[in-house]
Design a protein around this motif. Structure first.
Motif, PDB file in Angstrom:
ATOM      1  N   ALA A 128      -3.051  19.729   7.328  1.00  0.00           N
ATOM      2  CA  ALA A 128      -3.766  20.397   6.238  1.00  0.00           C
ATOM      3  C   ALA A 128      -5.041  19.646   5.857  1.00  0.00           C
ATOM      4  N   ASP A 129      -5.022  18.316   6.000  1.00  0.00           N
ATOM      5  CA  ASP A 129      -6.150  17.487   5.598  1.00  0.00           C
ATOM      6  C   ASP A 129      -6.538  16.570   6.761  1.00  0.00           C
ATOM      7  N   PRO A 130      -7.329  17.060   7.709  1.00  0.00           N
ATOM      8  CA  PRO A 130      -7.661  16.250   8.889  1.00  0.00           C
ATOM      9  C   PRO A 130      -8.310  14.912   8.544  1.00  0.00           C
ATOM     10  N   GLU A 131      -9.108  14.868   7.485  1.00  0.00           N
ATOM     11  CA  GLU A 131      -9.792  13.623   7.133  1.00  0.00           C
ATOM     12  C   GLU A 131      -8.786  12.527   6.789  1.00  0.00           C
ATOM     13  N   ALA A 132      -7.736  12.876   6.059  1.00  0.00           N
ATOM     14  CA  ALA A 132      -6.713  11.893   5.701  1.00  0.00           C
ATOM     15  C   ALA A 132      -5.982  11.394   6.941  1.00  0.00           C
ATOM     16  N   PHE A 133      -5.719  12.270   7.879  1.00  0.00           N
ATOM     17  CA  PHE A 133      -5.009  11.871   9.099  1.00  0.00           C
ATOM     18  C   PHE A 133      -5.915  11.041  10.014  1.00  0.00           C
ATOM     19  N   ARG A 134      -7.203  11.327  10.016  1.00  0.00           N
ATOM     20  CA  ARG A 134      -8.136  10.483  10.781  1.00  0.00           C
ATOM     21  C   ARG A 134      -8.119   9.062  10.224  1.00  0.00           C
ATOM     22  N   GLY A 135      -8.073   8.946   8.907  1.00  0.00           N
ATOM     23  CA  GLY A 135      -8.010   7.629   8.285  1.00  0.00           C
ATOM     24  C   GLY A 135      -6.735   6.891   8.629  1.00  0.00           C
ATOM     25  N   ARG A 163      -2.895  25.880   5.393  1.00  0.00           N
ATOM     26  CA  ARG A 163      -1.769  24.987   5.636  1.00  0.00           C
ATOM     27  C   ARG A 163      -1.501  24.141   4.395  1.00  0.00           C
ATOM     28  N   ASP A 164      -0.286  23.629   4.309  1.00  0.00           N
ATOM     29  CA  ASP A 164       0.027  22.674   3.251  1.00  0.00           C
ATOM     30  C   ASP A 164       0.648  21.430   3.901  1.00  0.00           C
ATOM     31  N   GLY A 165       0.713  20.353   3.156  1.00  0.00           N
ATOM     32  CA  GLY A 165       1.252  19.124   3.723  1.00  0.00           C
ATOM     33  C   GLY A 165       1.501  18.087   2.652  1.00  0.00           C
ATOM     34  N   GLU A 166       2.084  16.963   3.083  1.00  0.00           N
ATOM     35  CA  GLU A 166       2.393  15.879   2.163  1.00  0.00           C
ATOM     36  C   GLU A 166       1.156  15.022   1.903  1.00  0.00           C
ATOM     37  N   ASP A 167       1.109  14.445   0.717  1.00  0.00           N
ATOM     38  CA  ASP A 167       0.062  13.479   0.399  1.00  0.00           C
ATOM     39  C   ASP A 167       0.456  12.107   0.929  1.00  0.00           C
ATOM     40  N   PHE A 168      -0.540  11.327   1.337  1.00  0.00           N
ATOM     41  CA  PHE A 168      -0.274   9.953   1.754  1.00  0.00           C
ATOM     42  C   PHE A 168      -0.052   9.093   0.515  1.00  0.00           C
ATOM     43  N   ARG A 169       0.771   8.061   0.652  1.00  0.00           N
ATOM     44  CA  ARG A 169       1.030   7.139  -0.451  1.00  0.00           C
ATOM     45  C   ARG A 169       1.072   5.731   0.111  1.00  0.00           C
ATOM     46  N   PRO A 170       1.046   4.682  -0.738  1.00  0.00           N
ATOM     47  CA  PRO A 170       1.063   3.307  -0.229  1.00  0.00           C
ATOM     48  C   PRO A 170       2.297   3.049   0.635  1.00  0.00           C
ATOM     49  N   GLY A 171       2.145   2.170   1.609  1.00  0.00           N
ATOM     50  CA  GLY A 171       3.245   1.854   2.516  1.00  0.00           C
ATOM     51  C   GLY A 171       4.448   1.283   1.796  1.00  0.00           C
ATOM     52  N   SER A 172       5.642   1.597   2.286  1.00  0.00           N
ATOM     53  CA  SER A 172       6.887   1.160   1.654  1.00  0.00           C
ATOM     54  C   SER A 172       7.159  -0.311   1.956  1.00  0.00           C
ATOM     55  N   LEU A 173       7.639  -1.025   0.955  1.00  0.00           N
ATOM     56  CA  LEU A 173       7.866  -2.460   1.103  1.00  0.00           C
ATOM     57  C   LEU A 173       9.105  -2.764   1.936  1.00  0.00           C
ATOM     58  N   ASP A 174      10.109  -1.877   1.913  1.00  0.00           N
ATOM     59  CA  ASP A 174      11.289  -2.102   2.752  1.00  0.00           C
ATOM     60  C   ASP A 174      10.934  -1.980   4.233  1.00  0.00           C
ATOM     61  N   VAL A 175      10.036  -1.050   4.562  1.00  0.00           N
ATOM     62  CA  VAL A 175       9.579  -0.915   5.949  1.00  0.00           C
ATOM     63  C   VAL A 175       8.786  -2.154   6.357  1.00  0.00           C
ATOM     64  N   LEU A 176       7.967  -2.653   5.455  1.00  0.00           N
ATOM     65  CA  LEU A 176       7.199  -3.860   5.754  1.00  0.00           C
ATOM     66  C   LEU A 176       8.131  -5.043   6.012  1.00  0.00           C
ATOM     67  N   ALA A 177       9.186  -5.167   5.217  1.00  0.00           N
ATOM     68  CA  ALA A 177      10.150  -6.256   5.434  1.00  0.00           C
ATOM     69  C   ALA A 177      10.796  -6.134   6.810  1.00  0.00           C
ATOM     70  N   GLN A 178      11.136  -4.918   7.209  1.00  0.00           N
ATOM     71  CA  GLN A 178      11.722  -4.728   8.536  1.00  0.00           C
ATOM     72  C   GLN A 178      10.727  -5.133   9.623  1.00  0.00           C
ATOM     73  N   HIS A 179       9.458  -4.780   9.433  1.00  0.00           N
ATOM     74  CA  HIS A 179       8.435  -5.127  10.420  1.00  0.00           C
ATOM     75  C   HIS A 179       8.260  -6.646  10.522  1.00  0.00           C
ATOM     76  N   VAL A 180       8.263  -7.328   9.394  1.00  0.00           N
ATOM     77  CA  VAL A 180       8.134  -8.791   9.404  1.00  0.00           C
ATOM     78  C   VAL A 180       9.271  -9.411  10.199  1.00  0.00           C
ATOM     79  N   MET A 181      10.478  -8.906   9.999  1.00  0.00           N
ATOM     80  CA  MET A 181      11.625  -9.436  10.741  1.00  0.00           C
ATOM     81  C   MET A 181      11.479  -9.158  12.235  1.00  0.00           C
ATOM     82  N   GLY A 182      10.991  -7.974  12.579  1.00  0.00           N
ATOM     83  CA  GLY A 182      10.773  -7.655  13.996  1.00  0.00           C
ATOM     84  C   GLY A 182       9.745  -8.569  14.634  1.00  0.00           C
ATOM     85  N   ARG A 183       8.694  -8.899  13.875  1.00  0.00           N
ATOM     86  CA  ARG A 183       7.677  -9.824  14.397  1.00  0.00           C
ATOM     87  C   ARG A 183       8.260 -11.200  14.636  1.00  0.00           C
TER      88      ARG A 183
END
Length: 815
Positions: A193-200, A384-404
């Motif tokens: 719905a918002d190509p500019e947001a997805f490009r970002g 079209r309609d779609g979801e708005d983007f929001r700040p990244g989730s901190l639980d996902v970030l914690a999982q990524h740190v552990m994976g690194r």
């Protein structure tokens, strides 16, 4: 050289098939040769997947310049089924062009020996999911494995970019950027719905100018119609559209292959059962949803690919991308909930750009007829309609740190810079980053005394590494974003798996009980810790329900429904019963127009009712109902209950609400909202998910899997400790973010209260209004799965509607 020129081998292949290269396919090839990232937005059937892979095929088709060994292209899909389908469709041109390209898939279903081999001798093209990619990046050999990557193709990017899976993938992309600088990023979608947001989101560092926007050639306009009862009226309440089954069966007979979408797994089983009850010709009809076993899903997917089924009843498990060219009709049972979702589903029919997709919508009730009408209008207008983007989730970030850390030691500052290069985490501040690191290292202040929460340590040089090698194996067993409800496996005694039902349903079953699942009637033989052992039954049983997130109506579609309600000229095209319903509402009360909040109050069965027509979606209305009943209690109105649907909220009590505007003051979302969430199950449920995603609680240990109840017990204990001793814990913050956004839809609620604060229209009536009937008939049945009470609803709705539709000369009082 023309950057869009095809290598001769690929050109001959197109000519041999009688195809022409479409403009957007050429533009994708040109963007790749100009070393640009690209987002392709094109209709279903436009050859998006081929467009995404065309630069890779061209790399292998150029004489004398074929890439050597090593991973060249990653294809990321939101669904395992889609990855397997793409592999089938990609292998044909690779073989026909004679290209030396090895293509493989990798998911949770991939055998362990193949997974191990892929890490040391990878294919040229690997088709996988965000979760499997994150796991692959957690191995020490990932630095060498990903160093050769030239391109990452993300299919159906709209389906997950704005959620937690998108956060995980964005972090993975920044990691790959560090291993293979300058690789090309490609996004594909039919319903952005918002190509500019997805490009970002797609661009390195969030700089959208780096991403070329490629728009597909327009396709044939879809042929979409709303199915209406031939003899009956559109029901007042219910969601199943069971009335449509005889007409649906006739439609199946009239078409080659029909794909029937439902909005829940319960409804898929229910509609499948109703179809078999009228299937006198024994037509081959299948069922597909996410709780069926992998074997059952693959079996039906294969049958569809071979053209062996006349119809398939399914859920969102088949929303995306699966290309079965023989489908010539799509049916949506119940409300579509969003124009993008409907457009995606419609596109499964006649999966070719030049052929119109044919679809039927079967509304479950009168409001759903209006929603279906609004959705068809939006599809015809290409909106079209779609979801708005929001700040990244901190639980996902914690999982990524552990994976690194599992992949090898890392420096704190370097990893922070890498994380901030992912669009969802661009605004991550150092203080929050340090809290996340501290959580992964110790579990947080309240838990740091426990060794099991100490997963990473920092050495004297400031480098972080695993505290013990065993944490890597535990991470790989438990990593992932999708947290299932507590589930039990359903299998026959011979070991054949049918799928999974929720533990809350299975716990109520005893040997000899029957239930319907996977399109079969089953009898329970024994109930074990995590299994239901069953056999075929001769008598019908209850259909399991699931507590998965309910699809809310999109804000875009809700606004269109409001506009239809006050567009009296458009009513002439509506069925007589819908037109009469609206005309009587207009005569007796009022219709809620855009920008206003209509509240109707009336006595009924000795109670005082108020109905708020919010059009804010079920989640937001549920939240508002909880908050309003608390305020009613404080005001001495004796609240007795509430019921909600996507369109309205009804509350009732011993005394009437005289001033609804005061009840809706915006501060209701401050301390009252906080107090309600903290004392409800919502925050506990959100914490359970973030605790699993963040790695605080593990679902599996080597050779052993926890039951859902054990996981819930563990997370509840930790939740209570943190609430008491560390209320600012990073996972409590993450749980709050989830509760606000996903479980209460507080953003929509705040928007409603703010925009309607000065435009509350209160009408006091002597009896129930026509518009109130669809929500009132759900009283006492709101906890039942959609469809379960539809027959009972019909009888009660007719009685209630008789009172509501009776004309009189009284003029309603308007505040």
């Amino acid at each position: 050289m023309d950057p869009a020129a095809l290598p001769s081998r690929i050109e001959r292949w197109f000519d041999g098939r009688g195809w022409r290269v479409r403009r957007h396919q050429s533009e994708m090839l040109a963007a790749a040769r100009q070393d640009r990232h690209a987002l392709l937005v094109a209709d279903t059937g436009a050859g998006k997947t081929l467009a995404g892979f065309l630069p890779t095929l061209a790399d292998f088709a150029e004489p004398g310049s074929e890439p050597g060994e090593g991973l060249h292209t990653l294809y990321i899909s939101p669904l395992k089924a889609l990855a397997h389908d793409v592999q089938r469709n990609l292998l044909a041109p690779v073989e026909e062009m004679g290209l030396a390209v090895r293509v493989e898939t990798r998911s949770g279903d991939t055998p362990s020996d193949r997974k191990a081999r892929q890490r040391t001798r990878p294919p040229h093209v690997l088709l996988t999911t965000p979760e499997s990619l994150a796991l692959l990046l957690s191995y020490p050999e990932s630095a060498e494995l990903f160093a050769t990557v030239k391109r990452v193709v993300i299919d159906e990017v709209h389906a997950f970019a704005a959620g937690k899976r998108g956060d995980l993938l964005a972090l993975a992309l920044t990691r790959i950027e560090g291993l293979a600088p300058g690789f090309q990023r490609v996004g594909l979608s039919a319903t952005v719905a918002d190509p500019e947001a997805f490009r970002g989101w797609l661009a390195p560092g969030g700089e959208s100018a780096q991403v070329a926007l490629v728009e597909g050639e327009p396709g044939a306009a879809p042929d979409v119609a709303i199915l209406l009862p031939e003899e009956e009226r559109i029901p007042w309440g219910g969601h199943a559209a069971a009335w449509a089954v005889p007409q649906l069966y006739q439609a199946i007979r009239d078409h080659r292959t029909t794909l029937i979408f439902t909005n829940t797994r319960f409804l898929a089983e229910y509609i499948f059962q109703l179809l078999w009850d009228v299937n006198d010709e024994k037509l081959p009809i299948g069922i597909h949803h996410g709780s069926l076993s992998k074997e059952a899903r693959r079996k039906v997917e294969g049958a569809m690919a071979r053209g062996e089924l006349r119809a398939l009843v399914c859920t969102a498990s088949l929303d995306l991308g699966v290309d079965w060219g023989d489908i010539d009709l799509v049916v949506q049972m119940g409300a579509p909930k969003g124009s993008s979702r409907l457009l995606q589903r419609i596109g499964r029919a006649n999966h070719r750009l030049d052929c119109p997709s044919k679809a039927l919508l079967a509304p479950g009730n009168r409001f759903e007829f209006l929603e279906a009408t609004a959705a068809v209008q939006a599809v015809n207008e290409g909106r079209r309609d779609g979801e708005d983007f929001r700040p990244g989730s901190l639980d996902v970030l914690a999982q990524h740190v552990m994976g690194r850390a599992c992949a090898g030691p890392f420096g704190e500052a370097e990893l922070l810079a890498e994380v901030q290069a992912a669009a969802p985490y661009a605004a991550l501040d150092r203080a929050t980053w340090e809290r996340v690191l501290n959580f992964v290292a110790t579990g947080g202040y309240a838990l740091k005394a426990y060794d099991r929460f100490r997963r990473i340590v920092r050495d004297r040089a400031g480098v972080w590494r695993l505290s013990h090698p065993e944490h890597a194996a535990r991470y790989r067993l438990n990593a992932g974003i999708i947290v299932d409800s507590e589930m039990l496996d359903v299998r026959f005694r011979n070991g054949r798996s049918l799928g999974r039902v929720e533990e809350s349903f299975g716990a109520g079953l005893s040997p000899g009980d029957t239930f319907r699942f996977a399109g079969m009637d089953l009898e329970v033989e024994t109930v074990r810790d995590l299994e239901l052992i069953v056999r075929a039954a001769r008598r019908a049983g209850a259909i399991p329900s699931y507590s998965g997130a309910r699809l809310p109506i999109s804000a875009h579609l809700a606004d269109r429904v409001r506009a239809l309600l006050v567009d009296r000229a458009a009513w002439a095209a509506f069925p007589d019963d819908v037109r009469e319903w609206l005309e009587m509402q207009d005569w007796r009360s009022r219709l809620p127009g855009p920008g206003e909040l209509l509240v109707e109050s009336f006595p009924w069965h000795g109670r005082e009712y108020s109905v708020f027509y919010t059009f804010a979606g079920w989640n937001a209305n549920q939240s508002l109902g909880m908050l309003l009943t608390r305020r009613m209690n404080d005001a001495g109105l004796g609240p007795l209950g509430f019921v909600a649907n996507d369109y309205a909220l009804a509350v009732w009590g011993l005394r009437p609400i005289r001033d609804p505007k005061a009840m809706l003051s915006p501060e209701i979302l401050t301390h009252e909202f906080v107090e309600w969430v903290e004392n409800s199950h919502l925050l506990r449920r959100a914490f359970r998910e973030v605790a699993v995603i963040g790695g605080l609680v593990e679902r599996q240990h080597p050779g052993k899997k926890k039951s859902g109840r054990q996981v819930t017990f563990s997370t509840d204990l930790i939740y209570d400790v943190l609430r008491r001793h560390e209320p600012d814990h990073v996972l409590l913050e993450a749980a709050w973010a989830d509760a606000r956004v996903r479980m209460t839809d507080v953003g929509r609620l705040a928007e409603l209260l703010e925009s309607s604060a000065e435009r509350v229209v209160h009408i006091e009536l002597e009896r129930v209004s026509p518009l109130a009937v669809p929500v009132l008939v759900m009283i006492g049945r709101e906890s039942l799965p959609a469809g379960a009470a539809d027959d009972e609803l019909l009888l009660e709705a007719e009685t209630l509607a008789g009172e509501a539709m009776r004309a009189d000369e009284s003029v309603p009082e308007v505040d």
